[in-house]
Scaffold this motif. Structure first.
Motif, mmCIF file in Angstrom:
data_model
loop_
_atom_site.group_PDB
_atom_site.id
_atom_site.type_symbol
_atom_site.label_atom_id
_atom_site.label_comp_id
_atom_site.label_asym_id
_atom_site.label_seq_id
_atom_site.Cartn_x
_atom_site.Cartn_y
_atom_site.Cartn_z
ATOM 1 N N ALA A 186 26.779 7.199 21.648
ATOM 2 C CA ALA A 186 25.636 7.324 20.739
ATOM 3 C C ALA A 186 24.897 5.993 20.602
ATOM 4 O O ALA A 186 23.669 5.957 20.569
ATOM 5 N N GLN A 187 25.638 4.900 20.538
ATOM 6 C CA GLN A 187 25.005 3.584 20.435
ATOM 7 C C GLN A 187 24.230 3.237 21.704
ATOM 8 O O GLN A 187 23.137 2.682 21.634
ATOM 9 N N LEU A 188 24.787 3.572 22.886
ATOM 10 C CA LEU A 188 24.077 3.327 24.139
ATOM 11 C C LEU A 188 22.766 4.106 24.189
ATOM 12 O O LEU A 188 21.726 3.571 24.572
ATOM 13 N N ALA A 189 22.816 5.380 23.801
ATOM 14 C CA ALA A 189 21.605 6.201 23.794
ATOM 15 C C ALA A 189 20.564 5.629 22.835
ATOM 16 O O ALA A 189 19.373 5.592 23.145
ATOM 17 N N GLN A 190 21.003 5.161 21.680
ATOM 18 C CA GLN A 190 20.082 4.579 20.709
ATOM 19 C C GLN A 190 19.471 3.272 21.227
ATOM 20 O O GLN A 190 18.276 3.033 21.065
ATOM 21 N N ILE A 191 20.266 2.438 21.882
ATOM 22 C CA ILE A 191 19.757 1.184 22.437
ATOM 23 C C ILE A 191 18.702 1.464 23.494
ATOM 24 O O ILE A 191 17.656 0.816 23.546
ATOM 25 N N ILE A 192 18.948 2.456 24.344
ATOM 26 C CA ILE A 192 17.987 2.795 25.395
ATOM 27 C C ILE A 192 16.699 3.319 24.793
ATOM 28 O O ILE A 192 15.604 2.953 25.217
ATOM 29 N N ARG A 193 16.795 4.176 23.779
ATOM 30 C CA ARG A 193 15.588 4.710 23.137
ATOM 31 C C ARG A 193 14.787 3.614 22.451
ATOM 32 O O ARG A 193 13.569 3.628 22.477
ATOM 33 N N GLN A 194 15.447 2.653 21.830
ATOM 34 C CA GLN A 194 14.743 1.601 21.100
ATOM 35 C C GLN A 194 14.179 0.535 22.023
ATOM 36 O O GLN A 194 13.091 0.021 21.790
ATOM 37 N N SER A 195 14.908 0.177 23.069
ATOM 38 C CA SER A 195 14.495 -0.930 23.928
ATOM 39 C C SER A 195 13.572 -0.504 25.053
ATOM 40 O O SER A 195 12.936 -1.351 25.672
ATOM 41 N N LYS A 196 13.527 0.773 25.385
ATOM 42 C CA LYS A 196 12.691 1.351 26.445
ATOM 43 C C LYS A 196 13.170 1.019 27.851
ATOM 44 O O LYS A 196 13.116 1.852 28.724
#
Length: 97
Positions: free
Chosen positions: A32-42
């Motif tokens: 979940a944290q990896l998915a969130q980092i990817i969504r936020q950082s682009k």
């Protein structure tokens, strides 16, 4: 003064485009944290053992010579993650000849 404001307004988008991908080690985060980092950082480069993969969000923004794919990886807790926005090399692309 107007020229300064215009110059700053023109340079802001180029600074955000020139930023390189954020580098993340998959074993330090949960799925979940990896998915969130990817969504936020682009743009994110996720290190997976010896190699790694590039992820871009939204998924339609892969570069020339790349194709959209799913990536399966293990997170820090050992769980299997399936991320659906990996940009991988496309051997059939005309950019790779």
């Amino acid at each position: 003064m107007r020229c300064l404001i215009l110059a700053v307004a023109c340079l802001l988008p180029t600074v955000s485009l020139a930023a390189g991908p954020v580098k993340v080690d998959a074993k330090d985060y949960s799925c979940a944290q990896l998915a969130q980092i990817i969504r936020q950082s682009k743009k994110v480069y996720v290190r997976l053992g010896f190699g790694g993969r590039n992820f871009r969000y939204p998924p339609a923004q892969c570069g020339p010579g790349d194709k959209l794919s799913t990536a399966s990886l293990r997170d820090g807790t050992g769980r299997q993650c399936l991320l659906d926005y990996a940009c991988v090399n496309d051997p059939m692309s005309m950019y790779n000849y």
